[in-house]
Design a protein around this motif. Structure first.
Motif, PDB file in Angstrom:
ATOM      1  N   GLU A 190     -10.780  16.663   4.693  1.00  0.00           N
ATOM      2  CA  GLU A 190     -10.959  18.070   5.046  1.00  0.00           C
ATOM      3  C   GLU A 190     -11.256  18.228   6.541  1.00  0.00           C
ATOM      4  O   GLU A 190     -10.762  19.155   7.196  1.00  0.00           O
ATOM      5  CB  GLU A 190     -12.119  18.668   4.226  1.00  0.00           C
ATOM      6  N   GLN A 191     -12.031  17.309   7.076  1.00  0.00           N
ATOM      7  CA  GLN A 191     -12.340  17.357   8.506  1.00  0.00           C
ATOM      8  C   GLN A 191     -11.086  17.139   9.334  1.00  0.00           C
ATOM      9  O   GLN A 191     -10.900  17.777  10.380  1.00  0.00           O
ATOM     10  CB  GLN A 191     -13.400  16.307   8.833  1.00  0.00           C
ATOM     11  N   ARG A 192     -10.215  16.254   8.833  1.00  0.00           N
ATOM     12  CA  ARG A 192      -8.959  15.989   9.535  1.00  0.00           C
ATOM     13  C   ARG A 192      -8.076  17.246   9.545  1.00  0.00           C
ATOM     14  O   ARG A 192      -7.501  17.604  10.573  1.00  0.00           O
ATOM     15  CB  ARG A 192      -8.218  14.825   8.848  1.00  0.00           C
ATOM     16  N   LEU A 193      -7.990  17.900   8.400  1.00  0.00           N
ATOM     17  CA  LEU A 193      -7.191  19.125   8.323  1.00  0.00           C
ATOM     18  C   LEU A 193      -7.731  20.181   9.280  1.00  0.00           C
ATOM     19  O   LEU A 193      -6.967  20.875   9.970  1.00  0.00           O
ATOM     20  CB  LEU A 193      -7.201  19.669   6.892  1.00  0.00           C
ATOM     21  N   LEU A 194      -9.043  20.301   9.334  1.00  0.00           N
ATOM     22  CA  LEU A 194      -9.666  21.294  10.206  1.00  0.00           C
ATOM     23  C   LEU A 194      -9.363  21.010  11.674  1.00  0.00           C
ATOM     24  O   LEU A 194      -9.062  21.924  12.454  1.00  0.00           O
ATOM     25  CB  LEU A 194     -11.177  21.300   9.963  1.00  0.00           C
ATOM     26  N   SER A 195      -9.399  19.722  12.042  1.00  0.00           N
ATOM     27  CA  SER A 195      -9.131  19.361  13.434  1.00  0.00           C
ATOM     28  C   SER A 195      -7.686  19.631  13.829  1.00  0.00           C
ATOM     29  O   SER A 195      -7.385  19.837  15.004  1.00  0.00           O
ATOM     30  CB  SER A 195      -9.467  17.884  13.665  1.00  0.00           C
ATOM     31  N   LEU A 196      -6.799  19.651  12.836  1.00  0.00           N
ATOM     32  CA  LEU A 196      -5.382  19.903  13.103  1.00  0.00           C
ATOM     33  C   LEU A 196      -5.028  21.372  12.911  1.00  0.00           C
ATOM     34  O   LEU A 196      -3.856  21.753  13.070  1.00  0.00           O
ATOM     35  CB  LEU A 196      -4.505  19.032  12.182  1.00  0.00           C
ATOM     36  N   GLY A 197      -6.000  22.180  12.569  1.00  0.00           N
ATOM     37  CA  GLY A 197      -5.735  23.598  12.383  1.00  0.00           C
ATOM     38  C   GLY A 197      -4.938  23.891  11.131  1.00  0.00           C
ATOM     39  O   GLY A 197      -4.195  24.888  11.073  1.00  0.00           O
ATOM     40  N   ILE A 198      -5.049  23.030  10.117  1.00  0.00           N
ATOM     41  CA  ILE A 198      -4.324  23.209   8.853  1.00  0.00           C
ATOM     42  C   ILE A 198      -5.304  23.706   7.808  1.00  0.00           C
ATOM     43  O   ILE A 198      -6.358  23.095   7.573  1.00  0.00           O
ATOM     44  CB  ILE A 198      -3.677  21.883   8.397  1.00  0.00           C
ATOM     45  N   GLU A 199      -4.989  24.843   7.192  1.00  0.00           N
ATOM     46  CA  GLU A 199      -5.889  25.421   6.206  1.00  0.00           C
ATOM     47  C   GLU A 199      -5.926  24.601   4.922  1.00  0.00           C
ATOM     48  O   GLU A 199      -6.999  24.304   4.386  1.00  0.00           O
ATOM     49  CB  GLU A 199      -5.480  26.873   5.904  1.00  0.00           C
ATOM     50  N   ASP A 242       0.794  -1.220   0.000  1.00  0.00           N
ATOM     51  CA  ASP A 242       0.000   0.000   0.000  1.00  0.00           C
ATOM     52  C   ASP A 242       0.832   1.279   0.000  1.00  0.00           C
ATOM     53  O   ASP A 242       0.313   2.366  -0.258  1.00  0.00           O
ATOM     54  CB  ASP A 242      -0.960   0.010   1.192  1.00  0.00           C
ATOM     55  N   VAL A 243       2.139   1.171   0.273  1.00  0.00           N
ATOM     56  CA  VAL A 243       2.975   2.369   0.315  1.00  0.00           C
ATOM     57  C   VAL A 243       3.285   2.880  -1.090  1.00  0.00           C
ATOM     58  O   VAL A 243       3.778   3.989  -1.264  1.00  0.00           O
ATOM     59  CB  VAL A 243       4.284   2.099   1.105  1.00  0.00           C
ATOM     60  N   SER A 244       2.960   2.083  -2.118  1.00  0.00           N
ATOM     61  CA  SER A 244       3.171   2.546  -3.489  1.00  0.00           C
ATOM     62  C   SER A 244       2.375   3.812  -3.775  1.00  0.00           C
ATOM     63  O   SER A 244       2.675   4.561  -4.715  1.00  0.00           O
ATOM     64  CB  SER A 244       2.777   1.453  -4.485  1.00  0.00           C
ATOM     65  N   SER A 245       1.378   4.090  -2.945  1.00  0.00           N
ATOM     66  CA  SER A 245       0.562   5.305  -3.103  1.00  0.00           C
ATOM     67  C   SER A 245       1.390   6.568  -2.954  1.00  0.00           C
ATOM     68  O   SER A 245       0.956   7.650  -3.377  1.00  0.00           O
ATOM     69  CB  SER A 245      -0.573   5.315  -2.073  1.00  0.00           C
ATOM     70  N   ILE A 246       2.561   6.465  -2.395  1.00  0.00           N
ATOM     71  CA  ILE A 246       3.417   7.638  -2.204  1.00  0.00           C
ATOM     72  C   ILE A 246       3.900   8.200  -3.534  1.00  0.00           C
ATOM     73  O   ILE A 246       4.386   9.331  -3.609  1.00  0.00           O
ATOM     74  CB  ILE A 246       4.616   7.260  -1.286  1.00  0.00           C
ATOM     75  N   ALA A 247       3.747   7.406  -4.617  1.00  0.00           N
ATOM     76  CA  ALA A 247       4.217   7.823  -5.937  1.00  0.00           C
ATOM     77  C   ALA A 247       3.181   8.636  -6.701  1.00  0.00           C
ATOM     78  O   ALA A 247       3.428   9.039  -7.843  1.00  0.00           O
ATOM     79  CB  ALA A 247       4.614   6.598  -6.763  1.00  0.00           C
ATOM     80  N   GLN A 248       1.998   8.879  -6.104  1.00  0.00           N
ATOM     81  CA  GLN A 248       1.003   9.710  -6.783  1.00  0.00           C
ATOM     82  C   GLN A 248       0.430  10.724  -5.799  1.00  0.00           C
ATOM     83  O   GLN A 248       0.333  10.465  -4.590  1.00  0.00           O
ATOM     84  CB  GLN A 248      -0.108   8.859  -7.399  1.00  0.00           C
ATOM     85  N   ALA A 249       0.081  11.881  -6.331  1.00  0.00           N
ATOM     86  CA  ALA A 249      -0.421  12.973  -5.493  1.00  0.00           C
ATOM     87  C   ALA A 249      -1.755  12.607  -4.866  1.00  0.00           C
ATOM     88  O   ALA A 249      -2.568  11.879  -5.447  1.00  0.00           O
ATOM     89  CB  ALA A 249      -0.556  14.239  -6.323  1.00  0.00           C
ATOM     90  N   GLY A 250      -1.974  13.123  -3.654  1.00  0.00           N
ATOM     91  CA  GLY A 250      -3.217  12.858  -2.963  1.00  0.00           C
ATOM     92  C   GLY A 250      -4.350  13.732  -3.491  1.00  0.00           C
ATOM     93  O   GLY A 250      -4.163  14.571  -4.384  1.00  0.00           O
ATOM     94  N   SER A 251      -5.508  13.542  -2.932  1.00  0.00           N
ATOM     95  CA  SER A 251      -6.681  14.335  -3.305  1.00  0.00           C
ATOM     96  C   SER A 251      -7.555  14.510  -2.066  1.00  0.00           C
ATOM     97  O   SER A 251      -7.466  13.730  -1.114  1.00  0.00           O
ATOM     98  CB  SER A 251      -7.468  13.659  -4.424  1.00  0.00           C
ATOM     99  N   THR A 252      -8.357  15.512  -2.112  1.00  0.00           N
ATOM    100  CA  THR A 252      -9.173  15.812  -0.936  1.00  0.00           C
ATOM    101  C   THR A 252     -10.498  15.057  -0.961  1.00  0.00           C
ATOM    102  O   THR A 252     -10.952  14.585  -2.013  1.00  0.00           O
ATOM    103  CB  THR A 252      -9.444  17.323  -0.835  1.00  0.00           C
ATOM    104  N   ASN A 253     -11.082  14.946   0.219  1.00  0.00           N
ATOM    105  CA  ASN A 253     -12.425  14.394   0.384  1.00  0.00           C
ATOM    106  C   ASN A 253     -12.962  14.914   1.716  1.00  0.00           C
ATOM    107  O   ASN A 253     -12.201  15.464   2.526  1.00  0.00           O
ATOM    108  CB  ASN A 253     -12.408  12.858   0.330  1.00  0.00           C
ATOM    109  N   PRO A 254     -14.236  14.780   1.975  1.00  0.00           N
ATOM    110  CA  PRO A 254     -14.801  15.366   3.206  1.00  0.00           C
ATOM    111  C   PRO A 254     -14.111  14.898   4.488  1.00  0.00           C
ATOM    112  O   PRO A 254     -13.863  15.700   5.393  1.00  0.00           O
ATOM    113  CB  PRO A 254     -16.269  14.904   3.169  1.00  0.00           C
ATOM    114  N   LYS A 255     -13.784  13.619   4.557  1.00  0.00           N
ATOM    115  CA  LYS A 255     -13.125  13.096   5.752  1.00  0.00           C
ATOM    116  C   LYS A 255     -11.733  13.717   5.905  1.00  0.00           C
ATOM    117  O   LYS A 255     -11.322  14.070   7.022  1.00  0.00           O
ATOM    118  CB  LYS A 255     -13.030  11.572   5.659  1.00  0.00           C
TER     119      LYS A 255
END
Length: 516
Positions: free
Chosen positions: A80-89, A65-78
């Motif tokens: 975005e909620q994680r970013l908000l909880s960490l105070g990351i814009e 599953d670490v092969s995912s590091i070779a492609q850029a991530g993407s956002t989703n509601p979950k």
């Protein structure tokens, strides 16, 4: 200049970061926790940060599953909620440069080394040989060197062991006692390694370990991703490869002293496989390499479920620690929790032993070395989100990246050049041919001797027949003479007649036959 790497946000105050100082990243580390608690995301976050700093990374991908590091991530509601909880814009999604490797050559570029490069001492440790067997193995390597026999692949070593076993009596005077028992033990242990795929690991072209230390055009360090899902099922081969790799780096890299950042960072997933069922000698070898390779600018991070999976001698050398949740259902689990808690520098505001069992997914207890190289007090925090995707690459995507790799075409085609196996096979063939020639010469000599005997008998027979013919002719001549004389006498007697004639005849005959 040293860099501060943000790896987590404090649980009690997300506006405070938990950081790792890059100049101490080569002081090794531990990422531990039960299955499903977030270890994979943690190692991805660390690997991405090192890569962006220009530090090459080696990472064993145990589950694929670490092969995912070779492609850029993407956002989703979950997310975005994680970013908000960490105070990351927001977060800049991006892929990391990756080189795929695979000992079996299926999901990445093949990795090989030669038997000579791995050497008798390391091979003896891997095969769990005793001192006597190790000495015999060293002698086998020495004999190969003295006779100009290259030990490249698995069949070279097996052929060399067979050769030494068959010629132990002749070699004893120069190389000492090469006991059949020790040679047999080595051969059996080699077979066990071969059953786990060791034959594929030995060969050419052999890996240039410095190919791991490369950066891309942006100055980002390549993440060397080893496909280890199949390799994990062969723990002896996995341990063999990792230990060889560390030993090669230690031999080839110069001493560098203190650096602002590591030259290379290793992540060893399922680290317990390095130590399970390994001999004391092998563990000491691993401990020695881990202790000394830090001076080469190389950092090693072990990923496992519990600190108990590592020997204390290794655990004591890990300066940076990230502990995810542990479960305490059994006495063994409770011991693991206590061990994990005891490895941290205590924090008066945290009951570490209790908190470890209550950590949420993605949350961890963290203690890294501070700017003075001293372990910080343990902090509770949420691991930062990765910049890459959470979805593994498809086989087609992986294949495409392999074709575009900077090392594409270098290691794919195996080379089987003239080495110990081929040379010894020719010697066997020449010896067999010589034996056949000797047998043919002996048979020819035997036939020649039989022919000579037959000729002698024939000659003897002819001589006997000649002698018989000569004797027969002699007898016939004698008989003919007697017949002539007898006839002459009779004729003379008739011609002379009377008493005077007979008297004269007797005189003549007496004279002829020596009688009077």
């Amino acid at each position: 200049m040293a860099t501060l790497i943000t790896i987590a946000k404090k649980t009690q105050d997300v506006h405070q970061n938990i950081i790792l100082h890059s100049q101490f990243a080569n002081c090794h580390g531990l990422i531990a926790g039960a299955t499903g608690t977030g270890k994979t995301v943690t190692l991805k976050v660390l690997a991405e940060n090192f890569s962006r700093l220009g530090v090459p990374v080696f990472l064993a991908d145990a589950k694929g599953d670490v092969s995912s590091i070779a492609q850029a991530g993407s956002t989703n509601p979950k997310f975005e909620q994680r970013l908000l909880s960490l105070g990351i814009e927001q977060i800049n999604f991006e892929a990391s440069p990756v080189i795929f490797w695979d000992l079996f050559g299926e999901q990445g570029h093949p990795i090989r080394t030669t038997v000579s490069e791995i050497g008798p001492l390391l091979l003896a440790k891997i095969l769990n040989l005793n001192d006597t067997q190790e000495g015999v193995l060293s002698a086998v390597f020495r004999i190969a060197d003295d006779q100009g026999l290259l030990l490249i692949d698995f069949k070279d070593l097996k052929a060399m062991l067979s050769y030494v076993s068959e010629n132990a009596g002749h070699l004893k005077s120069e190389y000492g006692n090469l006991s059949p028992a020790s040679l047999g033990a080595i051969q059996r242990n080699l077979l066990a390694l071969a059953d786990q795929g060791g034959e594929q690991f030995f060969g050419e072209p052999s890996l240039d370990i410095l190919d791991f230390l490369q950066t891309d055009s942006n100055g980002h360090g390549y993440i060397n991703l080893l496909a280890a899902d199949k390799l994990m099922r062969t723990p002896k081969l996995y341990a063999t490869f990792l230990l060889w790799m560390l030993s090669e780096l230690f031999e080839k890299l110069p001493e560098v002293g203190d650096l602002d950042k590591p030259k290379l960072v290793f992540f060893f997933d399922e680290a317990h496989l390095l130590f399970d069922n390994s001999s004391d000698d092998l563990q000491q070898k691993i401990e020695q390499v881990v202790r000394l390779i830090r001076s080469k600018g190389v950092g090693i991070y072990f990923i496992t479920q519990s600190p108990l999976d590592l020997p204390e001698s290794v655990l004591g050398q890990l300066g940076n620690r990230i502990q995810h949740a542990l479960r305490a259902f059994t006495p063994k689990d409770q011991k693991a929790v206590k061990t994990a808690a005891d490895t941290f520098r205590s924090n008066p505001d945290l009951n570490v032993g209790e908190v470890i069992t209550q950590l949420a997914v993605g949350e961890a207890l963290i203690s890294c070395l501070d700017e003075q190289g001293i372990p910080q007090i343990v902090q509770q925090g949420f691991i930062m989100p990765p910049h890459s995707s959470f979805s593994p690459l498809s086989p087609e995507q992986r294949k495409q990246l392999m074709q575009q790799s900077i090392i594409a075409g270098i290691y794919e085609q195996a080379i089987d050049r003239d080495s110990a196996y081929e040379i010894l096979q020719r010697k066997i063939a020449e010896s067999e041919q010589q034996k056949q020639s000797e047998v043919a010469a002996a048979e020819q000599q035997k036939q020649q001797q039989i022919l000579e005997k037959q000729q002698a008998k024939e000659q003897e027979r002819l001589e006997k027949e000649q002698q018989k013919a000569t004797e027969k002719a002699q007898r016939e001549r004698e008989k003919l003479t007697q017949d002539i004389v007898g006839n002459f006498a009779k004729s003379a007697a008739r011609s002379l007649g009377g008493k005077t004639g007979q008297t004269l005849l007797r005189g003549i005959l007496g004279s002829l036959f020596g009688k009077r």
